[in-house]
Design an enzyme around this catalytic site. Structure first.
Site, short mmCIF file in Angstrom:
data_model
loop_
_atom_site.label_atom_id
_atom_site.label_comp_id
_atom_site.label_asym_id
_atom_site.label_seq_id
_atom_site.Cartn_x
_atom_site.Cartn_y
_atom_site.Cartn_z
N ASN A 1 0.87 -1.18 0.00
CA ASN A 1 0.00 0.00 0.00
C ASN A 1 0.91 1.23 0.00
OD1 ASN A 1 -1.78 2.05 0.43
ND2 ASN A 1 -2.36 1.45 2.52
N LYS B 1 0.07 4.25 -0.34
CA LYS B 1 -0.56 5.47 0.21
C LYS B 1 -0.28 6.65 -0.74
CE LYS B 1 -0.14 3.37 4.73
NZ LYS B 1 0.00 3.51 6.19
N HIS C 1 -9.43 1.36 4.89
CA HIS C 1 -8.15 1.57 5.58
C HIS C 1 -8.37 2.57 6.72
CE1 HIS C 1 -4.06 2.74 6.44
NE2 HIS C 1 -3.68 1.62 5.85
N GLU D 1 -6.79 4.99 7.70
CA GLU D 1 -6.59 6.39 7.32
C GLU D 1 -7.82 6.95 6.62
OE1 GLU D 1 -2.86 5.75 5.29
OE2 GLU D 1 -1.95 5.23 7.22
N GLU E 1 -5.29 -4.52 10.74
CA GLU E 1 -4.27 -3.51 10.95
C GLU E 1 -4.59 -2.74 12.23
OE1 GLU E 1 -2.20 -2.32 7.05
OE2 GLU E 1 -4.04 -1.15 7.15
N GLY F 1 2.51 2.70 10.88
CA GLY F 1 3.45 3.80 10.71
C GLY F 1 4.14 4.23 12.00
N SER G 1 3.53 -1.72 10.53
CA SER G 1 4.97 -1.77 10.80
C SER G 1 5.61 -3.12 10.49
CB SER G 1 5.27 -1.34 12.23
OG SER G 1 4.86 0.01 12.44
P1 13P Z 1 3.09 0.72 7.77
O1 13P Z 1 3.62 -0.57 7.19
O2 13P Z 1 3.81 1.95 7.26
O3 13P Z 1 2.99 0.67 9.27
O4 13P Z 1 1.60 0.88 7.23
C1 13P Z 1 0.74 -0.19 7.35
C2 13P Z 1 -0.45 0.10 6.54
O5 13P Z 1 -1.22 1.00 6.84
C3 13P Z 1 -0.67 -0.68 5.32
O6 13P Z 1 -1.94 -0.46 4.80
#
Ligand code: 13P
Length: 265
Positions: A23, A25, A108, A110, A177, A183, A222
């Site tokens: 992903n 983003k 997601h 976010e 997640e 992150g 992560s």
């Molecule tokens: P990270 O791997 O940067 O923690 O992000 C995970 C994520 O949100 C994947 O969709």
């Protein structure tokens, strides 16, 4: 359903194939896609596990041309809950399918937290995705506050039941997640993640017992090359949804290698 995620072995045991999804983003560009394509052109890992990249939507056509030909799948990061019409700025599931997508991320954290997407909206998106022939990757997970308040199970089940209305469980991927692990560099321990993955599979089993054994449940938050092996060796963790580490071709490739394990269902 169209996924070949589970296969019968010679002994007629059912095994699930792993899936690792990048992903990106709001990151990446055509150059990064080229670097991915060059790496995976040399690699055979995508013959053994599912590998997919979800770049920003404007790069999907480039990803389609560069990646589908070498067995790496392409996915969108979001789709509209509407089929078509006066919805400025939206992209439909069918448009993603037309652009070469096989997957689409839905819900997601976010999107939920920063763009106010509700559980009710997820259900429409999942339905649109399946109607367009895509495999939705439904993302769920609790905040730290919810976990500490003892609400983990309730939150997960609520997110699942509100998003999975009239869903075909044979054509669905679920990504767990935990919001506090995204992150932050704080990954869930393999045991913490496994507990929730088991909870998710048990919930699916109450709706669709056969599909529950085949459904791929990915962990995200992560994941790095150095913690992937331990996470992916858990019984109910069938791969990962990778954010930051997916922007580094070598690191993402190492995570894909770590997912090359088959598990009995
Ligand atoms: P990270 O791997 O940067 O923690 O992000 C995970 C994520 O949100 C994947 O969709």
């Amino acid at each position: 359903g169209t996924i070949c995620a589970a296969q019968r072995t010679g002994q007629e045991r059912l095994v699930r194939t792993s899936l690792v999804i990048a992903n990106w983003k709001l990151n990446g560009d055509a150059e990064l896609l080229k670097s991915f394509a060059e790496h995976f052109h040399q690699s055979e890992i995508q013959q053994h596990i599912g590998v997919a990249i979800c770049p920003p939507a404007v790069y999907l056509k480039t990803a389609d041309v560069l990646l589908n030909a070498i067995g790496v799948k392409v996915g969108g990061q979001n789709c509209s809950e509407f089929e078509q019409g006066a919805y400025t700025g939206e992209i439909s599931a069918q448009m993603l399918a037309d652009s070469g997508c096989r997957y689409v991320l839905i819900g997601h954290s976010e999107r939920r937290a920063l763009f106010a997407e509700s559980d009710a909206v997820m259900a429409g998106k999942v339905q649109q995705a399946q109607a367009a022939g895509l495999t939705p990757v439904l993302c769920i997970g609790e905040t730290l506050e919810q976990r500490e308040a003892g609400e983990l199970e309730q939150v997960i089940e609520q997110q699942l039941s509100s998003a999975c209305k009239e869903v075909d469980f044979e054509n669905l991927v679920i990504a767990y997640e935990p919001v506090w692990a995204i992150g932050t560099g704080k990954t869930a321990t393999p045991a913490q993640a496994q507990d929730v993955h088991r909870l998710i599979r048990n919930w699916v089993a109450t709706k669709a017992p056969e599909a529950a054994q085949k459904i791929q449940i990915l962990y995200g938050g992560s994941v790095k090359a150095d913690n992937a092996t331990e996470l992916f060796s858990q019984a109910d963790i069938d791969g990962g949804l990778i954010g930051g580490a997916s922007l580094d071709t070598e690191q993402f490739a190492a995570i894909c290698q770590a997912a090359n394990v088959k598990k009995d269902s």
